[in-house]
Design an enzyme around this catalytic site. Sequence first.
Site, mmCIF file in Angstrom:
data_model
loop_
_atom_site.group_PDB
_atom_site.id
_atom_site.type_symbol
_atom_site.label_atom_id
_atom_site.label_comp_id
_atom_site.label_asym_id
_atom_site.label_seq_id
_atom_site.Cartn_x
_atom_site.Cartn_y
_atom_site.Cartn_z
ATOM 1 N N ASP A 198 6.044 -3.915 0.536
ATOM 2 C CA ASP A 198 4.568 -3.873 0.983
ATOM 3 C C ASP A 198 4.416 -3.842 2.527
ATOM 4 O OD1 ASP A 198 5.665 -6.523 1.455
ATOM 5 O OD2 ASP A 198 3.760 -7.200 0.682
ATOM 6 N N THR B 239 6.313 -3.434 6.828
ATOM 7 C CA THR B 239 7.405 -3.049 7.673
ATOM 8 C C THR B 239 8.170 -4.483 8.075
ATOM 9 O OG1 THR B 239 6.101 -1.079 8.379
ATOM 10 C CG2 THR B 239 7.848 -1.871 9.710
#
Length: 243
Positions: free
Chosen positions: A234, A236
């Site tokens: 969900d 980086t």
Amino acid sequence: TAELDGETNLKVKQCLDVTNAMGEDEKSLSEFNGHVICEPPNNNLAKFDGTLEWRGVKYPLDNEKVLLRGAVLRNTPWCYGLVLFAGKDTKLMQNSGRTKFKRTSIDRLLNFIILGIVIFLFFICFFCTIACGVWESQIGYNFQIYLPWDNLVPPDRTLGSAVISMLVFFSYAIVLNTVVPISLYVSVEVIRLFLSKLIDWDVEMYHTPTDTSAHARTTTLNEELGQIQYIFSDKTGTLTQNI
């Protein structure tokens, strides 16, 4: 609310102005006799509908006026509150499902094989029971002078043969119990431990700058390697290193 929804950001919670006026006056708080009408228990963390009726006036209550069980106070040492739901009615318990016992594919296969072997053993004992009853009724009954029946066995041919066959069922179960490979679980665990050590000793997975080697925290890790089909992320930085 990290334990509730996984979010670590601070959320502002503020009480009604009429109740805020009582402040830290314990006498006023002890004489508070308001009546709260709210929605039934549910697992929705982002929504709350309710009404506070106090001194003939109704005040609306929303999610910003509620502190959920499991939340941690920040920037304030304590607060006074009115308990709305307790026990299994809280949103924390409403969102907690049943714990699922995780098993590897080899564990499921072993359980299936062991169950099949136990069923096969039962049928073998059942067949031997029927064969013993037939033999005792047709042959053994006439040779009691050589193979006498026990005193507890009825002298009747049919009833005595049935009692002996039922007792023989447990005898065959004891004799043939070695068919069930209970030691197979121990052997598989030893193999898992050895294979997990191979991961720990793998030189190609050694990180020289930090002097860190691979460490298998579970012995079943090597069984699930190469079986991952999808990875969902969900944000980086979860699977990559931010620079």
